[in-house]
Design an enzyme around this catalytic site. Structure first.
Site, PDB file in Angstrom:
ATOM      1  N   ARG A 103      35.896 -23.652   0.424  1.00  9.31           N
ATOM      2  CA  ARG A 103      34.958 -24.641  -0.472  1.00  9.31           C
ATOM      3  C   ARG A 103      33.960 -23.649  -1.279  1.00  9.31           C
ATOM      4  O   ARG A 103      33.282 -22.892  -0.715  1.00  9.31           O
ATOM      5  CB  ARG A 103      33.936 -25.448   0.491  1.00  9.31           C
ATOM      6  CG  ARG A 103      33.003 -26.154  -0.212  1.00  9.31           C
ATOM      7  CD  ARG A 103      32.343 -27.088   0.816  1.00  9.31           C
ATOM      8  NE  ARG A 103      33.229 -28.410   0.714  1.00  9.31           N
ATOM      9  CZ  ARG A 103      32.993 -29.632   1.181  1.00  9.31           C
ATOM     10  NH1 ARG A 103      31.387 -29.824   1.646  1.00  9.31           N
ATOM     11  NH2 ARG A 103      33.568 -30.653   1.216  1.00  9.31           N
ATOM     12  N   HIS A 130      38.440 -32.157  -5.619  1.00  6.21           N
ATOM     13  CA  HIS A 130      38.562 -32.440  -4.067  1.00  6.21           C
ATOM     14  C   HIS A 130      39.738 -33.056  -3.712  1.00  6.21           C
ATOM     15  O   HIS A 130      39.877 -33.986  -3.190  1.00  6.21           O
ATOM     16  CB  HIS A 130      37.184 -33.294  -3.807  1.00  6.21           C
ATOM     17  CG  HIS A 130      36.563 -33.032  -2.349  1.00  6.21           C
ATOM     18  ND1 HIS A 130      37.085 -32.251  -1.338  1.00  6.21           N
ATOM     19  CD2 HIS A 130      35.571 -33.700  -1.585  1.00  6.21           C
ATOM     20  CE1 HIS A 130      36.573 -32.382  -0.223  1.00  6.21           C
ATOM     21  NE2 HIS A 130      35.583 -33.348  -0.363  1.00  6.21           N
ATOM     22  N   GLN A 133      40.133 -34.558   0.044  1.00  7.06           N
ATOM     23  CA  GLN A 133      39.448 -35.899   0.070  1.00  7.06           C
ATOM     24  C   GLN A 133      40.243 -37.111  -0.396  1.00  7.06           C
ATOM     25  O   GLN A 133      40.254 -38.220   0.295  1.00  7.06           O
ATOM     26  CB  GLN A 133      38.166 -35.769  -0.606  1.00  7.06           C
ATOM     27  CG  GLN A 133      37.377 -37.153  -0.668  1.00  7.06           C
ATOM     28  CD  GLN A 133      36.646 -37.412   0.831  1.00  7.06           C
ATOM     29  OE1 GLN A 133      35.987 -36.721   1.210  1.00  7.06           O
ATOM     30  NE2 GLN A 133      37.131 -38.644   1.376  1.00  7.06           N
ATOM     31  N   ASP A 221      30.390 -42.041  -5.595  1.00  8.13           N
ATOM     32  CA  ASP A 221      29.999 -40.876  -4.894  1.00  8.13           C
ATOM     33  C   ASP A 221      28.653 -40.516  -5.399  1.00  8.13           C
ATOM     34  O   ASP A 221      27.990 -41.285  -6.414  1.00  8.13           O
ATOM     35  CB  ASP A 221      30.844 -39.540  -5.379  1.00  8.13           C
ATOM     36  CG  ASP A 221      30.590 -38.260  -4.723  1.00  8.13           C
ATOM     37  OD1 ASP A 221      29.966 -38.369  -3.765  1.00  8.13           O
ATOM     38  OD2 ASP A 221      31.243 -37.335  -5.145  1.00  8.13           O
ATOM     39  N   CYS A 261      33.200 -40.791  -0.289  1.00 10.45           N
ATOM     40  CA  CYS A 261      33.683 -39.781   0.604  1.00 10.45           C
ATOM     41  C   CYS A 261      32.494 -39.130   1.478  1.00 10.45           C
ATOM     42  O   CYS A 261      32.930 -38.357   2.605  1.00 10.45           O
ATOM     43  CB  CYS A 261      33.909 -38.658  -0.570  1.00 10.45           C
ATOM     44  SG  CYS A 261      32.833 -38.157  -1.516  1.00 10.45           S
ATOM     45  N   ARG A 289      40.358 -37.576   6.817  1.00  8.43           N
ATOM     46  CA  ARG A 289      40.467 -36.441   6.483  1.00  8.43           C
ATOM     47  C   ARG A 289      41.101 -35.532   7.466  1.00  8.43           C
ATOM     48  O   ARG A 289      41.761 -34.395   6.955  1.00  8.43           O
ATOM     49  CB  ARG A 289      38.833 -35.789   6.282  1.00  8.43           C
ATOM     50  CG  ARG A 289      38.290 -36.516   5.287  1.00  8.43           C
ATOM     51  CD  ARG A 289      38.600 -35.747   3.742  1.00  8.43           C
ATOM     52  NE  ARG A 289      38.663 -34.445   3.662  1.00  8.43           N
ATOM     53  CZ  ARG A 289      37.626 -33.698   3.351  1.00  8.43           C
ATOM     54  NH1 ARG A 289      36.477 -34.404   3.106  1.00  8.43           N
ATOM     55  NH2 ARG A 289      37.538 -32.521   3.080  1.00  8.43           N
TER      56      ARG A 289
HETATM   57  N1  NVA Z   1      30.711 -34.803  -5.396  1.00 11.49           N
HETATM   58  C1  NVA Z   1      30.290 -34.492  -4.028  1.00 11.49           C
HETATM   59  C2  NVA Z   1      31.117 -34.451  -3.129  1.00 11.49           C
HETATM   60  C3  NVA Z   1      30.820 -33.922  -1.770  1.00 11.49           C
HETATM   61  C4  NVA Z   1      31.709 -34.243  -0.495  1.00 11.49           C
HETATM   62  C5  NVA Z   1      29.720 -33.059  -4.360  1.00 11.49           C
HETATM   63  O1  NVA Z   1      30.498 -32.181  -4.815  1.00 11.49           O
HETATM   64  O2  NVA Z   1      28.670 -32.400  -3.642  1.00 11.49           O
HETATM   65  N1   CP Z   2      33.362 -35.663   2.045  1.00 11.42           N
HETATM   66  C1   CP Z   2      33.259 -34.347   2.221  1.00 11.42           C
HETATM   67  O1   CP Z   2      33.752 -33.612   1.674  1.00 11.42           O
HETATM   68  O2   CP Z   2      32.107 -34.209   3.203  1.00 11.42           O
HETATM   69  P1   CP Z   2      31.423 -33.102   3.661  1.00 11.42           P
HETATM   70  O3   CP Z   2      30.598 -32.335   2.562  1.00 11.42           O
HETATM   71  O4   CP Z   2      30.449 -33.443   4.744  1.00 11.42           O
HETATM   72  O5   CP Z   2      32.493 -31.856   3.999  1.00 11.42           O
END
Ligand code: NVA
Ligand code: CP
Length: 302
Positions: A103, A130, A133, A221, A261, A289
């Site tokens: 990540r 993502h 997800q 989101d 998500c 997930r």
């Molecule tokens: N769009 C959000 C998703 C988090 C799971 C981010 O990138 O922070």
């Molecule tokens: N939806 C998701 O990826 O959650 P986290 O940021 O908690 O991993």
């Protein structure tokens, strides 16, 4: 030849359908207490350059359930945080581990990692995509609706990593996707162009009502993603009118599914009553997930 999971566009519909079938099988076996040690003796590195609750826990538990060893690695406590080049980290980790989830920020980072690591690399979220997800989201739709096709999907909010991945999914699976994003917060142009080239059925609007009316699946989101915290205030202004509230969800089909998500900011992109309401399937979505990622790991990490 190793196979990475960096973006949905690397896969075709039959391949992703096969992942859904394996997900269903693994979930059923897990629920009946049957062991499924498909990663027996394997080590999987889980690298985080951003925060996480769901991704970290579902990958750690998923590797454990598959009989493997998960290694949580944060950039802050590894040499990555002190500037060791990605290509050096990638080659080193690939000498110890059988697969890597990462990540991070730029999509080019996971691409560089994958280019230098001789083991499968899984994208656990970048600024652009993502994919784990969206696989979990579509699997959740399949569980609740019995199918993913023939449905209309609405996205309300930022044209972010989630929106970009939904666009790829719409192109691959062929479903109709309507996106309502404020001016200046549209999805990535190259992703839109790619999807349109594939004949994707997309509607891009600035009107959340137009996107949601009659939709089967409504998804939103956060307005400021990880790394955009400094823009929170200006984004709150730009996204005014984009909150998924009862009035907006009331325009969708009565049996629509509401996805998020998570983490969610109640009172910003979604109201308490919608996320806790009868159409919300966000906890199934979060659980899935785990099951989807187990299928991805079991398929790629040999
Ligand atoms: N769009 C959000 C998703 C988090 C799971 C981010 O990138 O922070
Ligand atoms: N939806 C998701 O990826 O959650 P986290 O940021 O908690 O991993």
């Amino acid at each position: 030849m190793k196979r990475d999971f960096l973006a949905l566009s690397q896969f075709d519909k039959p391949e992703l359908d096969a992942l859904f079938s394996l997900t269903k099988e693994l979930k059923t076996k897990q629920k009946s207490g049957e062991q499924q040690h498909l990663l027996n003796g394997k080590s999987v590195a889980l690298i985080f350059e951003k925060s996480s609750t769901r991704t970290r826990i579902s990958f750690e538990v998923g590797v454990y359930q598959l009989g493997g060893q998960p290694l949580f690695i944060s950039s802050g406590t590894s040499q990555m945080g002190r500037g060791e080049p990605i290509k050096d980290t990638a080659r080193t980790i690939a000498r110890y581990c059988d697969g890597v989830m990462i990540r991070t920020y730029g999509q080019e980072i996971v691409e560089e990692f994958a280019a230098y690591a001789a083991v499968p690399i899984i994208n656990g979220l970048t600024d652009k995509f993502h994919p784990c997800q969206i696989m979990a989201d579509i699997f959740t739709v399949m569980e609740h609706k019995g199918r993913y096709d023939g449905l209309t999907y609405a996205w309300v909010g930022d044209g972010n990593n989630m929106a970009n991945t939904w666009i790829e999914a719409a192109a691959i699976f062929g479903f109709e996707l309507r996106l309502a994003c404020p001016k200046g917060y549209e999805p990535a142009q190259d992703v839109l162009a790619w999807a349109k080239g594939k004949g994707a059925r997309l509607l891009l609007t600035t009107d959340p009502k137009e996107a949601v009316s009659g939709a089967d699946v409504v998804n939103t989101d956060v307005w400021a993603s990880m790394g955009q915290e400094a823009e929170q205030k200006e984004r709150e202004k730009a996204f005014s009118g984009y909150c998924l509230d009862d009035a907006l969800v009331g325009l969708a089909r009565p049996d629509c599914l509401v996805l998020h998500c998570l983490p969610a900011h109640r009172g910003e992109e979604i109201t308490e009553s919608v996320i806790e309401g009868k159409n919300s399937v966000v906890w199934d979505e979060a659980e899935n997930r785990l099951h989807v990622q187990k299928a991805i790991m079991a398929s790629l990490i040999k």
